[in-house]
Write a protein that holds these residues in place. Structure first.
Motif, short mmCIF file in Angstrom:
data_model
loop_
_atom_site.label_atom_id
_atom_site.label_comp_id
_atom_site.label_asym_id
_atom_site.label_seq_id
_atom_site.Cartn_x
_atom_site.Cartn_y
_atom_site.Cartn_z
N THR A 231 20.53 -28.87 98.58
CA THR A 231 21.03 -27.40 98.75
C THR A 231 22.38 -27.19 99.34
O THR A 231 23.11 -28.18 99.87
N PHE A 232 23.16 -26.18 98.95
CA PHE A 232 24.54 -26.11 99.48
C PHE A 232 24.69 -25.49 101.22
O PHE A 232 26.02 -25.41 101.61
N THR A 233 23.79 -25.10 101.54
CA THR A 233 23.95 -24.11 102.79
C THR A 233 23.23 -24.70 104.17
O THR A 233 23.08 -24.13 105.17
N SER A 234 22.58 -26.00 103.76
CA SER A 234 21.97 -26.88 104.94
C SER A 234 21.72 -27.87 104.51
O SER A 234 22.32 -28.56 103.31
N ASP A 235 20.90 -28.84 105.06
CA ASP A 235 20.29 -30.41 104.75
C ASP A 235 19.09 -29.98 104.40
O ASP A 235 18.36 -29.64 105.31
N PRO A 236 18.67 -30.42 103.08
CA PRO A 236 17.25 -30.20 102.63
C PRO A 236 16.08 -31.09 103.38
O PRO A 236 14.94 -30.84 103.20
N MET A 237 16.73 -32.06 103.94
CA MET A 237 15.64 -32.98 104.46
C MET A 237 15.63 -33.23 105.93
O MET A 237 15.04 -34.18 106.64
N LEU A 238 16.13 -32.07 106.67
CA LEU A 238 16.10 -32.18 108.13
C LEU A 238 14.46 -31.84 108.37
O LEU A 238 13.65 -31.47 107.62
N ASP A 239 14.17 -32.34 109.72
CA ASP A 239 12.95 -31.93 110.14
C ASP A 239 12.37 -30.57 109.95
O ASP A 239 11.09 -30.16 109.71
N SER A 240 13.25 -29.57 110.32
CA SER A 240 13.16 -28.25 110.37
C SER A 240 12.98 -27.50 108.96
O SER A 240 12.83 -26.43 108.65
N THR A 241 13.48 -28.50 107.77
CA THR A 241 13.60 -27.50 106.48
C THR A 241 12.88 -28.60 105.52
O THR A 241 12.87 -28.09 104.27
N ILE A 242 12.46 -29.82 105.72
CA ILE A 242 11.85 -30.65 104.69
C ILE A 242 10.66 -29.88 104.23
O ILE A 242 10.47 -30.51 102.90
N GLU A 243 9.80 -29.24 105.08
CA GLU A 243 8.49 -28.97 104.37
C GLU A 243 8.71 -27.99 103.43
O GLU A 243 7.86 -28.04 102.40
N LEU A 244 9.46 -27.05 103.62
CA LEU A 244 9.95 -25.90 102.65
C LEU A 244 10.67 -26.73 101.24
O LEU A 244 10.08 -26.24 100.21
N THR A 245 11.43 -27.76 101.41
CA THR A 245 11.99 -28.48 100.39
C THR A 245 10.71 -28.97 99.60
O THR A 245 10.74 -28.98 98.40
N LYS A 246 9.92 -29.73 100.24
CA LYS A 246 8.76 -30.54 99.75
C LYS A 246 8.09 -29.56 98.90
O LYS A 246 7.37 -30.07 97.60
N SER A 247 7.57 -28.14 99.40
CA SER A 247 6.76 -27.12 98.78
C SER A 247 7.48 -26.88 97.64
O SER A 247 6.85 -26.77 96.42
N ALA A 248 8.79 -26.59 97.58
CA ALA A 248 9.35 -26.01 96.25
C ALA A 248 9.56 -27.24 95.25
O ALA A 248 9.43 -27.13 94.07
N CYS A 249 9.81 -28.40 95.85
CA CYS A 249 9.88 -29.69 94.79
C CYS A 249 8.70 -29.80 93.99
O CYS A 249 8.72 -30.14 92.75
N SER A 250 7.30 -29.72 94.67
CA SER A 250 5.99 -29.92 94.16
C SER A 250 5.92 -28.81 92.98
O SER A 250 5.37 -29.28 91.99
N ARG A 251 6.45 -27.77 93.28
CA ARG A 251 6.35 -26.70 92.13
C ARG A 251 7.31 -27.03 91.18
O ARG A 251 6.97 -26.77 89.88
N CYS A 252 8.53 -27.69 91.28
CA CYS A 252 9.44 -28.26 90.12
C CYS A 252 8.54 -29.29 89.30
O CYS A 252 8.58 -29.14 88.28
N ILE A 253 8.04 -30.36 90.18
CA ILE A 253 7.45 -31.37 89.30
C ILE A 253 6.18 -30.69 88.60
O ILE A 253 6.19 -31.19 87.21
N ARG A 254 5.41 -29.82 89.05
CA ARG A 254 4.45 -29.32 88.02
C ARG A 254 4.99 -28.64 86.95
O ARG A 254 4.12 -28.40 85.79
N ASN A 255 6.25 -28.27 87.03
CA ASN A 255 6.72 -27.39 85.84
C ASN A 255 7.84 -28.35 85.25
O ASN A 255 8.43 -27.62 84.27
N ASN A 256 7.92 -29.68 85.41
CA ASN A 256 8.77 -30.35 84.73
C ASN A 256 10.27 -29.97 84.96
O ASN A 256 10.93 -30.28 83.93
N VAL A 257 10.59 -29.73 86.09
CA VAL A 257 12.04 -29.37 86.52
C VAL A 257 12.57 -30.45 87.41
O VAL A 257 12.05 -30.87 88.21
N PRO A 258 13.72 -31.17 86.79
CA PRO A 258 14.12 -32.25 87.65
C PRO A 258 15.01 -31.65 88.88
O PRO A 258 15.45 -30.50 88.87
N ILE A 259 14.69 -32.60 89.88
CA ILE A 259 15.28 -32.31 91.12
C ILE A 259 16.44 -32.89 91.44
O ILE A 259 16.23 -34.10 91.64
N LYS A 260 17.52 -32.51 92.09
CA LYS A 260 18.55 -33.16 92.75
C LYS A 260 18.74 -32.72 94.09
O LYS A 260 19.12 -31.71 94.34
#
Length: 275
Positions: A89-118
């Motif tokens: 992400t450009f406006t924070s760090d996506p893997m902080l303790d306080s941000t990672i759960e929302l990142t994981k939730s979004a990534c799981s939806r990407c995976i289910r829809n065959n969207v590559p994740i950077k």
């Protein structure tokens, strides 16, 4: 890609220097506890919403609402996101303790829809969960194809003192190697270049387990000596070619040198790390 930019609440088409990293990006939070001295978000248009603690963007009621908006925008742009991938992400760090759960939730939806994740981060702690999940799926006969949709990147400057609350550069490099050995695509943002020697050292330490380097100068900082920069570019191109890695040179470097950079290792913005 569509010529008309998309500007959703979560997903959007970044422009300018950010656009050199990805055609598509997602931001849920503003602010970052890494507290890097050189952070561009502390200055300019982002400064009025910046803090050392990540805060959910005001357009979201809560994290549940944020993921609902994300999923809607994901489906709205699915064909292009499947083609180009989505950057976090450009406006924070996506893997902080306080941000990672929302990142994981979004990534799981990407995976289910065959969207590559950077992903781009300065954290090292999260990697064990990713590797353990992959090993668990493999050992239990489950599909591990999802690993092919992840490209995990680390910002490497070689200057821990400028990144006081982030994992150390050495920790990030160690984790990058573990992730790459597990089968993940890995990449490095060698930006900003604080000094050429430190940046070259970071590259040399990651050769063999970094698939792509994106390299750029310090925004608003003192420009390096042109001759020293030319030598740096030549060395990086040579070393990357020897290890089969690719290099994206940001426009700021080419502009300062006054020329394009041509080598077997050099790629342009359209390069797809997943292919």
């Amino acid at each position: 890609m569509n010529t008309k930019p998309f500007n959703g609440k979560a997903i959007y088409n970044p422009s300018g220097k950010a656009g050199e990293y990805s055609y598509w990006a997602c931001n849920f939070y503003t602010g970052c506890s890494n507290d890097c001295a050189y952070c561009y978000c502390k200055k300019g248009v982002m400064s009025h919403v910046w803090s050392n603690a990540p805060k959910l963007k005001k357009c979201f009621k809560d994290e549940k609402h944020a993921i609902e908006v994300f999923e809607r925008e994901l489906m709205q742009n699915l064909p292009e996101l499947q083609k180009y991938g989505l950057f976090f992400t450009f406006t924070s760090d996506p893997m902080l303790d306080s941000t990672i759960e929302l990142t994981k939730s979004a990534c799981s939806r990407c995976i289910r829809n065959n969207v590559p994740i950077k992903i781009l981060t300065k954290r090292a702690e999260f990697s064990k969960d990713f590797i353990d999940l992959f090993e668990h799926d493999k050992n239990h006969g489950r599909s591990t194809d999802w690993i092919k949709l992840y490209a995990i990147g680390f910002t490497l400057t070689g200057h821990d003192e400028l990144e006081p609350n982030a994992s150390t550069n050495a920790e990030r490099i160690k984790v990058m190697q573990k992730l790459h050995n597990a089968g993940f695509k890995t990449w490095a943002s060698i930006e900003p270049i604080v000094d050429l020697k430190a940046s070259l050292s970071c590259i040399e330490q990651t050769l063999g387990f970094c698939d792509l380097y994106k390299i750029g100068l310090m925004s608003g900082g003192k420009l390096p000596n042109k001759e020293e920069l030319r030598m740096f570019v030549g060395r990086v191109c040579y070393k990357a070619s020897a290890y089969g890695a690719k290099v994206y040179w940001k426009d700021c470097i080419k502009k300062h040198l006054g020329r394009d950079i041509i080598s077997a290792a050099t790629v342009d913005r359209s390069y797809n790390i997943f292919k």
